[in-house]
Design a protein around this motif. Sequence first.
Motif, PDB file in Angstrom:
ATOM      1  N   GLU A 194       0.845  -1.190   0.000  1.00 32.99           N
ATOM      2  CA  GLU A 194       0.000   0.000   0.000  1.00 32.99           C
ATOM      3  C   GLU A 194       0.888   1.250   0.000  1.00 32.99           C
ATOM      4  O   GLU A 194       2.020   1.211   0.470  1.00 32.99           O
ATOM      5  N   GLU A 195       0.300   2.325  -0.506  1.00 27.65           N
ATOM      6  CA  GLU A 195       1.062   3.579  -0.596  1.00 27.65           C
ATOM      7  C   GLU A 195       0.883   4.335   0.712  1.00 27.65           C
ATOM      8  O   GLU A 195      -0.224   4.680   1.119  1.00 27.65           O
ATOM      9  N   LYS A 196       1.984   4.575   1.395  1.00 27.96           N
ATOM     10  CA  LYS A 196       1.927   5.245   2.687  1.00 27.96           C
ATOM     11  C   LYS A 196       2.098   6.751   2.568  1.00 27.96           C
ATOM     12  O   LYS A 196       1.549   7.505   3.330  1.00 27.96           O
ATOM     13  N   SER A 197       2.869   7.218   1.602  1.00 20.00           N
ATOM     14  CA  SER A 197       3.080   8.654   1.399  1.00 20.00           C
ATOM     15  C   SER A 197       3.353   8.875  -0.072  1.00 20.00           C
ATOM     16  O   SER A 197       3.596   7.933  -0.818  1.00 20.00           O
ATOM     17  N   ARG A 198       3.352  10.104  -0.443  1.00 22.68           N
ATOM     18  CA  ARG A 198       3.595  10.402  -1.857  1.00 22.68           C
ATOM     19  C   ARG A 198       4.998   9.975  -2.246  1.00 22.68           C
ATOM     20  O   ARG A 198       5.977  10.434  -1.659  1.00 22.68           O
ATOM     21  N   GLY A 199       5.062   9.076  -3.219  1.00 24.98           N
ATOM     22  CA  GLY A 199       6.370   8.624  -3.704  1.00 24.98           C
ATOM     23  C   GLY A 199       6.923   7.438  -2.934  1.00 24.98           C
ATOM     24  O   GLY A 199       7.980   6.922  -3.282  1.00 24.98           O
ATOM     25  N   GLY A 200       6.249   6.953  -1.893  1.00 28.47           N
ATOM     26  CA  GLY A 200       6.769   5.827  -1.117  1.00 28.47           C
ATOM     27  C   GLY A 200       5.794   4.666  -1.083  1.00 28.47           C
ATOM     28  O   GLY A 200       4.570   4.862  -1.183  1.00 28.47           O
ATOM     29  N   GLU A 217      14.740  -9.222  -2.550  1.00 31.78           N
ATOM     30  CA  GLU A 217      13.814  -8.560  -3.479  1.00 31.78           C
ATOM     31  C   GLU A 217      12.978  -7.514  -2.752  1.00 31.78           C
ATOM     32  O   GLU A 217      12.728  -6.411  -3.279  1.00 31.78           O
ATOM     33  N   ILE A 218      12.530  -7.874  -1.543  1.00 31.34           N
ATOM     34  CA  ILE A 218      11.747  -6.896  -0.769  1.00 31.34           C
ATOM     35  C   ILE A 218      12.592  -5.657  -0.470  1.00 31.34           C
ATOM     36  O   ILE A 218      12.150  -4.510  -0.618  1.00 31.34           O
ATOM     37  N   LEU A 265      13.975  -0.055  -1.453  1.00 34.79           N
ATOM     38  CA  LEU A 265      14.956   0.953  -1.857  1.00 34.79           C
ATOM     39  C   LEU A 265      14.467   1.740  -3.065  1.00 34.79           C
ATOM     40  O   LEU A 265      14.638   2.965  -3.154  1.00 34.79           O
ATOM     41  N   GLN A 266      13.854   1.013  -4.024  1.00 34.30           N
ATOM     42  CA  GLN A 266      13.318   1.707  -5.211  1.00 34.30           C
ATOM     43  C   GLN A 266      12.197   2.667  -4.817  1.00 34.30           C
ATOM     44  O   GLN A 266      12.091   3.776  -5.335  1.00 34.30           O
ATOM     45  N   ALA A 267      11.312   2.181  -3.897  1.00 44.23           N
ATOM     46  CA  ALA A 267      10.236   3.062  -3.434  1.00 44.23           C
ATOM     47  C   ALA A 267      10.801   4.294  -2.738  1.00 44.23           C
ATOM     48  O   ALA A 267      10.311   5.428  -2.907  1.00 44.23           O
ATOM     49  N   SER A 306      12.867  11.311  -5.022  1.00 45.87           N
ATOM     50  CA  SER A 306      12.807  12.038  -6.300  1.00 45.87           C
ATOM     51  C   SER A 306      11.603  12.968  -6.337  1.00 45.87           C
ATOM     52  O   SER A 306      11.688  14.122  -6.747  1.00 45.87           O
ATOM     53  N   MET A 307      10.435  12.420  -5.895  1.00 45.14           N
ATOM     54  CA  MET A 307       9.228  13.250  -5.897  1.00 45.14           C
ATOM     55  C   MET A 307       9.350  14.390  -4.893  1.00 45.14           C
ATOM     56  O   MET A 307       8.891  15.510  -5.142  1.00 45.14           O
TER      57      MET A 307
END
Length: 244
Positions: free
Chosen positions: A10-16, A47-48, A53-55, A61-62
């Motif tokens: 789930e998306e917790k914050s913008r960009g994460g 992988e997680i 890290l990518q998130a 970046s955002m």
Amino acid sequence: MNSPTEIRCEEKSRGGMCYEVILAEPSADKPTPTTTSPRPKSMTAEEITQKLLQAEERRKSMEASRLASVGERLTRLEEASRKREETNAAFIAATQTALEDKLDTTSSNREAYLNGLRAKISDHLNNVESVRKQLDAQTDELRQTIEDKLRSAEENRNENMGKMLEKLKDHEEYAQKVRLGHEEAIRQLEERIQAKLEIAEANRETEIMKKLETLREHDRRAELVRANKERLMAAEKHETASSG
């Protein structure tokens, strides 16, 4: 038997992104199905970690993009404020220059007006002097006529002398009245000139006060714009701090 693994995202914050890993308890009483459906591919810890890290990179970046946008907005606001201040400064300078020019013009017009009045007074005094000289000449001429008539008519000397002296007296009284009339006219003219000068001075002071009030009002408006800009910048900084 390996425990099935469930991964929720789930998306917790913008960009994460936030991942939740749930390990199910083994169920021994459940019958083993004859046909097994393909299990979802379980994700390894590496992988997680990679996805997290990518998130995190996307979030950073955002966040950087948003901060850059806020910085650009602040830059535009500062530029607009600088231009407004330059415009206000130019307006105040132009107003002061116009006021000084107008005051110089008023002073020049006042000096020209006074010179004109002085010229009129000088002409009037010259006319009074000319009339006085004419009256003196007429008086001398009348006196000469009286003397001539007295010499030519000795027998009527007393009677004629009385008449001529009466005429001379009347003429002198008339000359005195004319002289007093001219002096009164000069006095009234000087009073009118003084009254006009006082009115012109009062009007000049009123005009100066109006211009100064206009400048003060403009300064108050400029100060209000500056205060609004500072409040906006403080709100933007507060919002940036809250988001960070």
